[in-house]
Design a protein around this motif. Structure first.
Motif, mmCIF file in Angstrom:
data_model
loop_
_atom_site.group_PDB
_atom_site.id
_atom_site.type_symbol
_atom_site.label_atom_id
_atom_site.label_comp_id
_atom_site.label_asym_id
_atom_site.label_seq_id
_atom_site.Cartn_x
_atom_site.Cartn_y
_atom_site.Cartn_z
ATOM 1 N N THR A 6 21.253 -20.514 -9.822
ATOM 2 C CA THR A 6 21.109 -20.247 -8.400
ATOM 3 C C THR A 6 22.012 -21.176 -7.609
ATOM 4 O OG1 THR A 6 19.242 -21.766 -8.231
ATOM 5 C CG2 THR A 6 18.736 -19.466 -8.703
ATOM 6 N N GLY A 7 22.331 -20.741 -6.399
ATOM 7 C CA GLY A 7 23.203 -21.522 -5.532
ATOM 8 C C GLY A 7 24.584 -20.914 -5.442
ATOM 9 N N ALA A 390 10.854 -14.713 -4.260
ATOM 10 C CA ALA A 390 10.897 -16.137 -3.920
ATOM 11 C C ALA A 390 11.945 -16.887 -4.732
ATOM 12 C CB ALA A 390 9.518 -16.761 -4.151
ATOM 13 N N SER A 391 12.660 -16.173 -5.605
ATOM 14 C CA SER A 391 13.685 -16.802 -6.442
ATOM 15 C C SER A 391 14.925 -17.133 -5.637
ATOM 16 C CB SER A 391 14.073 -15.873 -7.589
ATOM 17 O OG SER A 391 12.983 -15.643 -8.445
ATOM 18 N N GLY A 392 15.674 -18.102 -6.098
ATOM 19 C CA GLY A 392 16.981 -18.363 -5.523
ATOM 20 C C GLY A 392 17.955 -17.258 -5.886
ATOM 21 N N ALA A 393 19.068 -17.209 -5.177
ATOM 22 C CA ALA A 393 20.047 -16.153 -5.395
ATOM 23 C C ALA A 393 21.102 -16.581 -6.406
ATOM 24 C CB ALA A 393 20.723 -15.777 -4.079
ATOM 25 N N VAL A 394 21.558 -15.601 -7.199
ATOM 26 C CA VAL A 394 22.620 -15.840 -8.170
ATOM 27 C C VAL A 394 23.748 -14.854 -7.922
ATOM 28 C CG1 VAL A 394 20.998 -16.677 -9.900
ATOM 29 C CG2 VAL A 394 21.641 -14.267 -9.896
ATOM 30 N N LEU A 395 24.967 -15.289 -8.203
ATOM 31 C CA LEU A 395 26.108 -14.394 -8.060
ATOM 32 C C LEU A 395 25.960 -13.255 -9.071
ATOM 33 C CD1 LEU A 395 28.824 -13.876 -6.619
ATOM 34 C CD2 LEU A 395 29.925 -15.015 -8.554
ATOM 35 N N SER A 396 26.015 -12.043 -8.569
ATOM 36 C CA SER A 396 25.748 -10.876 -9.404
ATOM 37 C C SER A 396 26.819 -9.826 -9.217
ATOM 38 C CB SER A 396 24.385 -10.270 -9.046
ATOM 39 O OG SER A 396 23.348 -11.219 -9.196
ATOM 40 N N ASP A 418 15.482 -13.232 -10.206
ATOM 41 C CA ASP A 418 14.509 -12.515 -11.020
ATOM 42 C C ASP A 418 14.654 -10.996 -10.968
ATOM 43 O OD1 ASP A 418 13.643 -12.121 -8.430
ATOM 44 O OD2 ASP A 418 11.541 -12.639 -8.818
ATOM 45 N N VAL A 419 15.734 -10.491 -10.371
ATOM 46 C CA VAL A 419 15.961 -9.039 -10.391
ATOM 47 C C VAL A 419 16.093 -8.570 -11.830
ATOM 48 C CG1 VAL A 419 17.666 -7.246 -9.898
ATOM 49 C CG2 VAL A 419 16.987 -8.833 -8.097
#
Length: 476
Positions: A6-7, A390-396, A418-419
């Motif tokens: 995340t971040g 509530a999860s942090g975001a990740v580059l996807s 968590d997607v």
């Protein structure tokens, strides 16, 4: 297994900002009726995406009908107001190539717009929807005899002629039918829009239009002389289209000045004041938060100022102006709903020699329902639609299910970590050029299209079936 991080990611493009809240929806990307409901789902006019998926399946193109109609009215009203003192208002032709079915054709007609078609099939849709033929235009750089005959027989309001060859053939066909063809000449004013090479359509080295280079001695000048001399042609005016997905105002202004100057040359040479000038479409919309589209009122006011100044300078009366917005009406009104499947995280080498993770999320559609990313390297955005996280975001990277490495849906986005399988994802701004360009690649069936109005969804284009796939085969 590589872990997602995340971040902010060094792999992200410069325009993509890390979201403070990955559940937030950037309003410029979505139809006016779209928001998250109390359950955290994305909803359109209060109708949640989970219900839409249960009732209609995925992938699914969802149109906010009220938003579509509202954008159509906004162009109509803004241009009528801005040009009222110049030419009594503007004829707004919805560019059907962006999205067209009989329902959409009725929407634009009911909102007081006209309809621009680019093929015999689009013309058939307009006529089947009951659009007044005099309010239909026919475009195309290589119209068949059958298409031109049908347009003449139906009594369309304008046929936009693209070449000297086509003008000569239309003149013959109209004479044979005992008709007079209402003609607009499409010119290339040499204005380069700030856009992708494949959709910049006003430069000289391309298939569209008559060159203006050389003034009245040019192809455009020859076409004017031939059209004015032909008894079976009624030359109404001039047309241009400088490109697509344009945010800047300058290109439209320069094109307008050039065509108004050409109208003045025609009047001086032939003693004829042509009555119409079509300035085309191509107004940009927001596909990512980095995009900043202009409002119809801003576009109309700016363009009216340019036209007013040019007419005053040239000492000519302002012709009747027409425009052709398509994407700017249909694009933001729609989003595509997908179900997520396989996900994986890979390690990618950065420019500085370090390595970084990238998350891949596969969905149940792809380039068959939206080929724009592979055709034009088009960027889109995406949101987790069936819930909040509530999860942090990740580059996807959201990818399709086709047997192609270039099958991208959204090249770069930040999604909650968590997607995973079974989640619904929504890609906004897909109302234009997605259904229109869709295919059966890998023999996937094309999605349904539902329109939502007053909180109720109705199917306006049903989902294809396997029987549809084989309906044209003769060997079964």
């Amino acid at each position: 297994m590589t872990a997602a991080t995340t971040g902010p990611s060094p792999l992200a493009p410069a325009w993509l900002e890390y979201p403070e809240d990955p559940n937030a929806l950037a309003p410029q990307l979505w139809a006016s009726g779209v928001q998250r409901n109390d359950d955290g789902q994305i909803a359109v006019q209060g109708l949640g995406v989970s219900q839409l998926a249960r009732d209609h399946g995925t992938p699914l193109l969802v149109l906010d009908e009220d938003d579509f109609r509202g954008r159509a009215r906004a162009f109509r009203d803004a241009f009528d107001e801005a040009f009222a003192d110049l030419c009594g208002g503007v004829d707004v032709y919805y560019a059907g190539k962006s999205f067209l079915c009989t329902a959409a054709a009725r929407w634009v007609a009911e909102e007081g717009l006209r309809l621009d078609t680019a093929s015999g099939g689009e013309l058939a849709a307009a006529l089947r929807a009951g659009v007044e033929p005099a309010h239909i235009g026919l475009h195309g750089n290589n119209k068949s005899d059958a298409e031109m005959r049908r347009a003449l027989q139906a009594g369309v309001g304008r046929i936009v002629v693209d070449s000297l060859d086509e003008l000569d053939r239309l003149t013959e066909l109209a004479a044979e039918a005992g008709a007079v063809a209402p003609v607009m000449l499409r010119l290339t004013p040499g204005v380069h829009a700030h856009t992708h090479e494949f959709i910049a359509t006003a430069h000289e080295d391309q298939k569209f239009g008559l060159s203006m280079a050389g003034g009245l001695a040019s192809q455009a000048g020859q076409a004017v002389a031939r059209a004015l001399a032909a008894e079976s042609v009624d030359l109404r005016g001039l047309h241009c289209h400088i490109g697509s997905q344009i945010f800047e105002a300058e290109g439209f202004g320069v094109a307008a000045e050039k065509l108004l100057g050409f109208l003045a040359e025609i009047a001086a040479e032939h003693g004829v004041a042509l009555e119409e000038l079509d300035l085309g479409g191509g107004h940009g919309i927001a596909y990512t938060p980095a995009d900043a589209p202009r409002t119809p009122a801003d576009i109309a006011t700016t363009l009216a100022g340019v036209v007013r100044a040019a007419c005053t300078k040239l000492g000519i009366r302002c012709p009747r102006i027409s425009i052709e917005p398509g994407r700017a009406i249909s694009g933001p009104a729609g989003f595509t709903l997908y179900e997520a499947g396989v996900r994986k995280t890979v390690t990618v080498d950065g420019a500085d020699g370090t390595t970084h993770p990238r998350r891949y999320v596969s969905v149940d559609g792809g380039m068959s329902d939206n080929p724009r990313p592979v055709l034009y390297e088009a960027d889109y955005s995406v949101a987790l639609a069936s819930r909040t996280s509530a999860s942090g975001a990740v580059l996807s990277r959201v990818v399709g299910k086709h047997c192609e490495s270039g099958d991208l849906v959204v090249k770069d986005a930040y999604l909650p970590e968590d997607v995973g399988r079974g989640d619904l994802l929504a890609v906004p701004a897909t109302g234009a050029y997605c259904h229109s360009l869709s295919s059966n690649y890998n023999m996937l069936t094309r999605p349904a299209v539902v329109a939502v109005r007053d909180g109720r969804a109705r199917v306006i284009i049903r989902r294809e079936t396997e029987d549809d796939l084989f309906a044209r085969e003769t060997g079964l």
